[in-house]
Enzyme design. Structure first.
Site, PDB file in Angstrom:
ATOM      1  N   THR A 108      26.299  -4.495 -33.735  1.00 50.33           N
ATOM      2  CA  THR A 108      27.661  -4.028 -33.486  1.00 50.33           C
ATOM      3  C   THR A 108      28.563  -4.473 -34.634  1.00 50.33           C
ATOM      4  OG1 THR A 108      27.357  -4.175 -31.116  1.00 50.33           O
ATOM      5  CG2 THR A 108      29.617  -4.361 -31.908  1.00 50.33           C
ATOM      6  N   ASP A 139      30.346  -3.468 -24.064  1.00 49.96           N
ATOM      7  CA  ASP A 139      31.566  -4.268 -24.221  1.00 49.96           C
ATOM      8  C   ASP A 139      32.497  -3.705 -25.298  1.00 49.96           C
ATOM      9  OD1 ASP A 139      29.283  -5.129 -25.888  1.00 49.96           O
ATOM     10  OD2 ASP A 139      30.808  -6.365 -26.836  1.00 49.96           O
TER      11      ASP A 139
HETATM   12  N1  GLY Z   1      27.744  -5.502 -28.120  1.00 52.25           N
HETATM   13  C1  GLY Z   1      27.190  -4.241 -28.221  1.00 52.25           C
HETATM   14  C2  GLY Z   1      26.428  -3.798 -27.088  1.00 52.25           C
HETATM   15  O1  GLY Z   1      25.979  -4.556 -26.272  1.00 52.25           O
HETATM   16  O2  GLY Z   1      26.265  -2.614 -26.954  1.00 52.25           O
END
Ligand code: GLY
Length: 233
Positions: free
Chosen positions: A117, A148
């Site tokens: 991410t 998230d």
């Molecule tokens: N933090 C990115 C996801 O879990 O999709």
């Protein structure tokens, strides 16, 4: 940073930074999004927030190379998060439904856990803060899974004290409202770097977590494994 030096707002800066990361197929966001469990579907999530409590997010968005740009249009709308078909229709109306086929790297990573991410935080010359996040999700996720990165308080949060963005396993980040929790540390007077450390310390080592924070005169980052980051001051 160049945009900020030319008078861009914190929101414009985090959007520009996130677009650059989405355009780099090395990351699991935008162009480099990983595949869902069917081995062919891409669904992206992204979100941003500023210190005036303005929020924009997209979830399970298909066919957009730059989900953060769609989120930035939601930011300007009367809603905070759009999902699925509605998000795709909104992207199309805004000229941002431009196709997002899987990269070779995404296909190669299909069998593995992936979580790269991207995110950005910024403070502009007027002292406003913004946070952004963008992701293709975790590897092998179910179609329709929401991460998230689209949900305020989870993968991003901003307020008068600063801005926070997170990376890692979204379900775990959401359970602890991680970015809002870390922002709470700033509100309690905890310095940025320590706030990041405390945020990461909420998790056992096997759960991958990284945090970036910017506050009035300080910034911080922490992660429980090697994660790329850049700081420009
Ligand atoms: N933090 C990115 C996801 O879990 O999709």
């Amino acid at each position: 940073m160049a945009a900020l030096e030319h008078g861009a707002s914190a929101v414009e800066a985090v959007v520009k930074a996130t677009v650059m990361l989405e355009d780099d197929p090395s990351f699991n966001a935008g162009t480099g999004c990983v595949l869902r469990e069917d081995g062919k579907t891409i669904e992206a999530d992204a979100g941003l927030m500023d210190s005036m409590a303005q929020i924009g997010g997209v979830a399970s968005l298909k066919d957009a190379k730059n989900p953060i740009l769609v989120a930035s249009k939601v930011f300007e709308s009367r809603h905070i998060v759009l999902a699925g078909d509605g998000a795709a229709a909104f992207a199309e109306i805004n000229g941002l439904k431009n196709g997002n086929p899987p990269t070779g790297r995404a296909l190669a990573r299909f069998q593995g856990e992936a979580c790269d991410t991207v995110g950005a935080v910024a403070r502009d010359k007027d002292g406003r803060f913004a946070a952004a996040s963008s992701t293709g999700g975790i590897g092998n996720a179910m179609i329709g899974r929401v991460s998230d990165s689209s949900m305020p308080g989870c993968g991003y949060w901003a307020g008068p004290m600063g801005a926070v963005t997170a990376t890692g396993i979204g379900e775990e980040i959401a359970k602890k409202l991680l970015c809002r929790t870390v922002y709470g540390y700033l509100e309690s007077g905890v310095p940025s770097e320590e706030a990041c450390r405390q945020g990461v310390a909420l998790y056992p080592r096997e759960i991958s977590i990284g945090l970036l924070v910017i506050a009035a005169n300080a910034y911080g980052w922490a992660s429980n494994r090697n994660m790329a980051h850049a700081i420009l001051v």
